[in-house]
Write an enzyme that holds these catalytic residues in place. Structure first.
Site, PDB file in Angstrom:
ATOM      1  N   ARG A  35      -9.893  -0.819  14.979  1.00  0.00           N
ATOM      2  CA  ARG A  35      -9.744   0.020  13.788  1.00  0.00           C
ATOM      3  C   ARG A  35     -10.696  -0.573  12.765  1.00  0.00           C
ATOM      4  O   ARG A  35     -11.891  -0.367  12.879  1.00  0.00           O
ATOM      5  CB  ARG A  35      -8.269   0.028  13.351  1.00  0.00           C
TER       6      ARG A  35
ATOM      7  N   TYR B 280      17.168  29.141   6.413  1.00  0.00           N
ATOM      8  CA  TYR B 280      16.077  29.804   7.126  1.00  0.00           C
ATOM      9  C   TYR B 280      16.373  29.901   8.616  1.00  0.00           C
ATOM     10  O   TYR B 280      16.813  28.938   9.245  1.00  0.00           O
ATOM     11  CB  TYR B 280      14.771  29.018   6.947  1.00  0.00           C
TER      12      TYR B 280
ATOM     13  N   LYS C 165       0.848  -1.201   0.000  1.00  0.00           N
ATOM     14  CA  LYS C 165       0.000   0.000   0.000  1.00  0.00           C
ATOM     15  C   LYS C 165       0.881   1.248   0.000  1.00  0.00           C
ATOM     16  O   LYS C 165       2.093   1.132   0.206  1.00  0.00           O
ATOM     17  CB  LYS C 165      -0.897  -0.030   1.243  1.00  0.00           C
TER      18      LYS C 165
HETATM   19  C1  LIG Z   1       0.101  -1.994   6.707  1.00  0.00           C
HETATM   20  C2  LIG Z   1      -0.424  -3.317   7.097  1.00  0.00           C
HETATM   21  C3  LIG Z   1       0.442  -4.417   7.191  1.00  0.00           C
HETATM   22  C4  LIG Z   1       1.942  -4.281   7.103  1.00  0.00           C
HETATM   23  O1  LIG Z   1       2.432  -3.736   8.312  1.00  0.00           O
HETATM   24  P1  LIG Z   1       3.983  -3.445   8.596  1.00  0.00           P
HETATM   25  O2  LIG Z   1       3.993  -2.969   9.989  1.00  0.00           O
HETATM   26  O3  LIG Z   1       4.402  -2.399   7.631  1.00  0.00           O
HETATM   27  O4  LIG Z   1       4.720  -4.721   8.390  1.00  0.00           O
HETATM   28  C5  LIG Z   1      -0.130  -5.647   7.415  1.00  0.00           C
HETATM   29  N1  LIG Z   1      -1.473  -5.787   7.582  1.00  0.00           N
HETATM   30  C6  LIG Z   1      -2.319  -4.742   7.536  1.00  0.00           C
HETATM   31  C7  LIG Z   1      -3.754  -4.962   7.747  1.00  0.00           C
HETATM   32  C8  LIG Z   1      -1.820  -3.471   7.313  1.00  0.00           C
HETATM   33  O5  LIG Z   1      -2.664  -2.431   7.284  1.00  0.00           O
END
Ligand SMILES: *Cc1c(COP(=O)(O)O)cnc(C)c1O
Length: 342
Positions: free
Chosen positions: A126, A242, A35
């Site tokens: 979540r 800056y 993602k």
């Molecule tokens: C992003 C995500 C992962 C991967 O998590 P990492 O901590 O980057 O290894 C796995 N499962 C779900 C549901 C996620 O949202």
């Protein structure tokens, strides 16, 4: 036009990280979370290389992300499920949804959707249906590939980890799911109990180290490299950038790099980050700007306008220096950089 900023991406390191996580996953298959455009590395480039190495399961957040992988002919699951406006894309079948709510499940059933994954919430609160909903039969009759849950505190030694693990174990056999899945990168390091049938690492594939157990296992994949736009000498007593956050106490050789916080090189690297050419360390001077960063090149005075330097970007160390998470350090990268796989 070649960009004055590039991400050097180490394909051998990416594949070595996946193989190491696959080994640590024991008999479970090891997938990949890609993602957020492969955590900033470019999802298509990551997926092509991991698929070649034998990775079969890929996870994205949205259908737009899934569409960018369509040409690669791999198994993609969409973590955010299906909204009404996603159904046309979802029913084309190039990826499967991870259903998260009773409404998503109803939508999928009514449309005659086929294979799907389901997220069950075991304590993170979540995304996902509840354990009770699963026990009461909400998923009965669904053609489920993977029933998954997600750990809230896998990067800590929290009692919640074992509780979440037990909650998912308790659902084994309750649904028609072909596989159960719980562990992301940090979860893999928690041990065999957490691997179930499929693991879903993201961060550690890309060089992130969420738990000490993975420190010797994971190699760096991404190195940003920036071009020098200008050289100058700072006289003793002159300041730079800056808010004049750095003042030279002696004549100082300076290079101005084409990289800044709009490229994901965050302001937290002001006066703390460094670049490198060979063994020479080139500290950041003053505040990181939107598009520019000044470094001291006293250790490599022959560096000239047009030369390239590598930013120090070992993720655990860079996170400690900048105050950003390793995740943010990855996902912020890439907007204006050329990606160069080697
Ligand atoms: C992003 C995500 C992962 C991967 O998590 P990492 O901590 O980057 O290894 C796995 N499962 C779900 C549901 C996620 O949202």
């Amino acid at each position: 036009m070649p960009a004055p900023l590039r991400l050097r991406l180490d394909a051998a390191a990416l594949i070595a990280n996946w193989r190491a996580l696959d080994r640590l996953s024991g008999t479970a298959a090891c997938g990949a979370a890609v993602k957020a455009d492969g955590y900033g590395l470019g999802a298509a480039g990551v997926v092509a290389r991991l698929a070649e190495a034998g990775c079969r399961d890929f996870f994205v957040a949205t259908w737009a992300e899934a569409a960018t992988l369509e040409h690669l002919d791999v198994e993609v699951a969409v973590l955010h499920g299906v909204r009404a406006e996603d159904m046309a894309a979802a029913l084309r079948g190039h990826a499967r949804p991870v259903l998260n709510t009773a409404a998503q499940i109803a939508r999928w059933r009514e449309a005659g959707g086929g294979r799907c994954d389901v997220m069950v919430d075991t304590g993170m609160n979540r995304l996902g249906v509840s354990v009770e909903q699963v026990q009461q039969g909400l998923l009965d009759g669904l053609q489920i590939d993977t029933l998954m849950s997600h750990l809230a505190c896998a990067d800590e030694d929290a009692p919640a980890n074992a509780r979440q693990c037990a909650a998912l174990h308790a659902l084994r056999g309750r649904t028609a799911a072909r596989r159960l899945s719980l562990a992301s990168s940090a979860g893999i390091a928690l041990g065999a109990d957490y691997a179930f049938d499929l693991t879903r690492p993201g961060l550690a594939l890309y060089g992130g180290v969420p738990r000490e157990e993975l420190a010797g296992v994971v190699c760096q994949v991404v190195t940003p490299e920036a071009q020098i736009l200008q050289r100058r000498t700072l006289a003793s007593g002159e300041s730079i950038g800056y808010n004049a956050l750095y003042t030279a106490t002696a004549p100082t050789e300076v290079a101005i790099l084409n990289v800044g916080y709009a490229d994901g090189y965050w302001r937290g690297f002001s006066n703390t980050g460094s670049a490198r050419i060979g063994d020479a360390v080139l500290p950041v001077l003053g505040r990181v700007s939107m598009d520019l960063t000044a470094i001291c090149v006293d250790a490599a005075p022959l560096l000239a306008e047009g030369d390239w330097v590598a930013l120090d970007y070992s993720l655990p160390h860079a996170a400690a220096l900048s105050g950003m998470s390793q995740y943010e350090l990855l996902t912020g990268l890439g907007a204006r950089a050329e990606r160069v796989w080697g």
